[in-house]
Design an enzyme around this catalytic site. Structure first.
Site, PDB file in Angstrom:
ATOM      1  N   HIS A  34       0.825  -1.209   0.000  1.00 40.05           N
ATOM      2  CA  HIS A  34       0.000   0.000   0.000  1.00 40.05           C
ATOM      3  C   HIS A  34       0.857   1.256   0.000  1.00 40.05           C
ATOM      4  O   HIS A  34       0.448   2.294  -0.521  1.00 40.05           O
ATOM      5  CB  HIS A  34      -0.936  -0.010   1.205  1.00 40.05           C
ATOM      6  N   GLU A  54     -11.776 -12.126 -27.283  1.00 41.45           N
ATOM      7  CA  GLU A  54     -10.489 -12.509 -26.690  1.00 41.45           C
ATOM      8  C   GLU A  54     -10.099 -13.938 -27.042  1.00 41.45           C
ATOM      9  O   GLU A  54      -9.154 -14.485 -26.473  1.00 41.45           O
ATOM     10  CB  GLU A  54     -10.525 -12.315 -25.166  1.00 41.45           C
ATOM     11  N   ASP A 113      -5.803 -12.181 -23.318  1.00 36.35           N
ATOM     12  CA  ASP A 113      -6.141 -13.565 -23.643  1.00 36.35           C
ATOM     13  C   ASP A 113      -6.050 -13.824 -25.142  1.00 36.35           C
ATOM     14  O   ASP A 113      -5.680 -14.920 -25.556  1.00 36.35           O
ATOM     15  CB  ASP A 113      -7.539 -13.914 -23.132  1.00 36.35           C
ATOM     16  N   CYS A 125      -9.637  -3.266 -24.513  1.00 41.81           N
ATOM     17  CA  CYS A 125      -9.561  -3.069 -23.059  1.00 41.81           C
ATOM     18  C   CYS A 125      -8.406  -3.844 -22.439  1.00 41.81           C
ATOM     19  O   CYS A 125      -8.213  -3.811 -21.232  1.00 41.81           O
ATOM     20  CB  CYS A 125     -10.869  -3.465 -22.380  1.00 41.81           C
TER      21      CYS A 125
END
Length: 531
Positions: free
Chosen positions: A176, A417, A441, A488
């Site tokens: 973090h 994909e 993919d 995307c």
């Protein structure tokens, strides 16, 4: 990049002694008082972080509060106090070691990084028990902080105007602290192999976050080169900030959808901060991955509704459940597969377990009445699958209508994909409202390369001509059918390909929020009539 003097930060060592106590219950009460005070401190840190780094990054302090309320953690401390008749400090220290070791031994990198969170909350309680105060990390002048490691709370407590960069010997890019540094726009090196000699304090250094190096007292030639690079970097950052609010339109007038990819609602702050025109990929599977049982329709509805309302009319494309392959969920009780990347995943789970699919669709259709939601379905390989999806969505509509529940029918698209979907994209296009090309993919299946296997990196050519031809084929078939096509996957953020994608006719690029402005710069400077 950052240049300045080093400030060596060393934490005060907590010297914990095992002491025998007479009244175990009084000691448990003492521990609980310290724990409650720690929770209050974390609440104050949350408010500070909310103002400085946004809700998604401030959430770590809510998580720390939850960790201090966790039954397993507290029962461990209290059990040690009661069974061994020992002081709270010792019980907390033992619990800290045990839990941190448990997280550190996990295979998942994200879970490994949680070991630092356990140490952070434990050290906070120990400080309160010992009557100590928190080091406010104050500095008289801006400097480069060099430390063994930094906890998120230490990072947020710093005056970010006085911090030029972080350099830590330990830690991970999934910590973090690293995430906070990225959000604050501060260069950060984690896991840096360097000795923490006291002589470092006050020395001049240059931190280069691009090549992951710290140059300590560089010679004149190196310093001149580094400062020239820093100047260029600073100018580029200013230029990018000037792009906020600009339309994503090329010089010759082509409008591009420049959207952001996110994993949960905590990422919304960075989407708005980076001026994305919408959300091109909301990975809904994280709603499932972050819990130990199936999320209810109401839980999902509230999440999707929040996203739609926060984006205030901007398009939000939500991908339906994409569990399987490298994203496993124990409570799904899936059969073990020798080749999960080729197994029962994504839409295949939804179509073979329609009760799960219907619950998600009901939530999505209900939320669609509160904003501009679109839905897309992953891992499509055939026309038959799309037709079956349509049958189920019509059934969901009928159910909601019969029950008198408010809903809207969102636009619906599919992810391209698989090579199969790309090759028959001319048949799929008339059945949907848009295509979104998942290049991760698509590359894996086209090149027969497992993208999780780092040993095959040299064989994974993401710029392979076959991938480019498939993208072009999908875009052309989409346009023939009058629908739009976007990307995307990670390839959409590859700025070396942005102009090529624009020339190919790609209508949308959905990328991580931090990549929005660099890609916008290329879009607004491109004249497609000259390509």
């Amino acid at each position: 990049m950052a240049a300045g003097t080093i400030r060596l930060y060393k934490k005060d060592e907590q010297k914990i002694k095992r002491e025998r106590i007479e009244d175990a219950e009084a000691e448990v009460a003492r521990y609980n008082m310290a724990r409650n005070e720690a929770i209050e401190q974390l609440g104050a840190l949350y408010e500070k972080a909310l103002k400085e780094v946004g809700e998604s990054n401030a959430a770590i302090f809510e998580i720390h509060q939850m960790m201090l309320q966790d039954d397993d953690y507290n029962e461990s401390v209290e059990n040690i106090i009661r069974t061994q008749n020992v002081n709270s400090e010792y019980a907390v220290a033992v619990t800290e070691d045990n839990f941190a070791q448990m997280f550190a031994s996990m295979d998942d990198e994200y879970m490994k990084a949680r070991a630092a969170d356990v140490k952070d909350i434990s050290e906070r309680v120990l400080t309160i028990l010992s009557g100590g105060g928190n080091d406010n990390m104050s500095a008289k002048q801006a400097c480069i902080i060099v430390a063994d490691d930094l906890a998120p709370s230490e990072t947020v407590q710093m005056d970010k105007d006085k911090v030029l960069a972080f350099v830590t010997v330990h830690g991970s890019m999934n910590s973090h602290t690293a995430i906070l540094a990225r959000t604050m726009g501060i260069p950060a090196l984690v896991g840096t192999d360097m000795p923490l000699d006291s002589e470092l304090d006050g020395k001049m250094a240059v931190v280069d976050g691009n090549d992951g190096r710290i140059y300590i007292e560089p010679d004149d030639v190196t310093l001149k080169e580094l400062m020239e690079r820093k100047k260029a970097d600073d100018e580029y950052r200013k230029l990018l900030q000037q792009l906020k609010g600009r339309d994503n339109v090329t010089l010759d007038g082509k409008h591009i959808r420049l959207y952001a990819n996110i994993g949960n609602i905590k990422d919304l702050a960075t989407v708005i901060q980076n001026d994305a025109a919408g959300i091109g990929l909301f990975r809904s599977e994280f709603i499932y991955l972050e819990r130990s049982d199936f999320p209810t329709e109401e839980e999902q509805f509230n999440i999707y509704k929040t996203v739609a309302q926060t984006m205030a009319g901007r398009e939000v494309i939500i991908r339906t459940l994409d569990i399987g392959a490298d994203k496993q969920c124990d409570y799904f009780n899936m059969d073990k597969e020798d080749n999960p990347a080729m197994g029962c995943r994504a839409i295949r789970i939804c179509l073979t377990r329609p009760e799960i699919f219907r619950t998600q669709l009901r939530a999505l259709f209900r939320a669609a009445s509160y904003g501009n939601i679109a839905v897309m379905y992953p891992m499509i390989t055939s026309v038959r699958e799309v037709k079956r999806i349509k049958e189920i969505t019509l059934q969901v509509e009928d159910e909601l209508k019969a029950q008198g529940i408010q809903y809207a029918v969102p636009k619906q698209g599919i992810m391209i994909e698989t090579p199969a979907a790309a090759i028959i994209s001319d048949e799929l296009a008339p059945l949907v409202d848009f295509f979104s090309i998942g290049t991760n993919d698509l590359t894996q299946y086209t090149l027969a390369v497992d993208r999780q296997n780092t040993k095959l990196d040299e064989f994974c050519d993401v710029h392979h001509p076959a991938i480019m031809r498939m993208i072009q084929m999908v875009v052309d078939n989409a346009h023939k059918a009058g629908i739009w096509a976007g990307i995307c996957g990670e390839l959409g953020a590859d700025t070396t390909l942005t102009r090529q994608f624009l020339a190919m006719g790609v209508d949308e690029l959905s990328v991580s929020p931090a990549r929005i402005l660099p890609i916008r710069k290329i879009i607004v400077e491109t004249d497609l009539s000259n390509i």
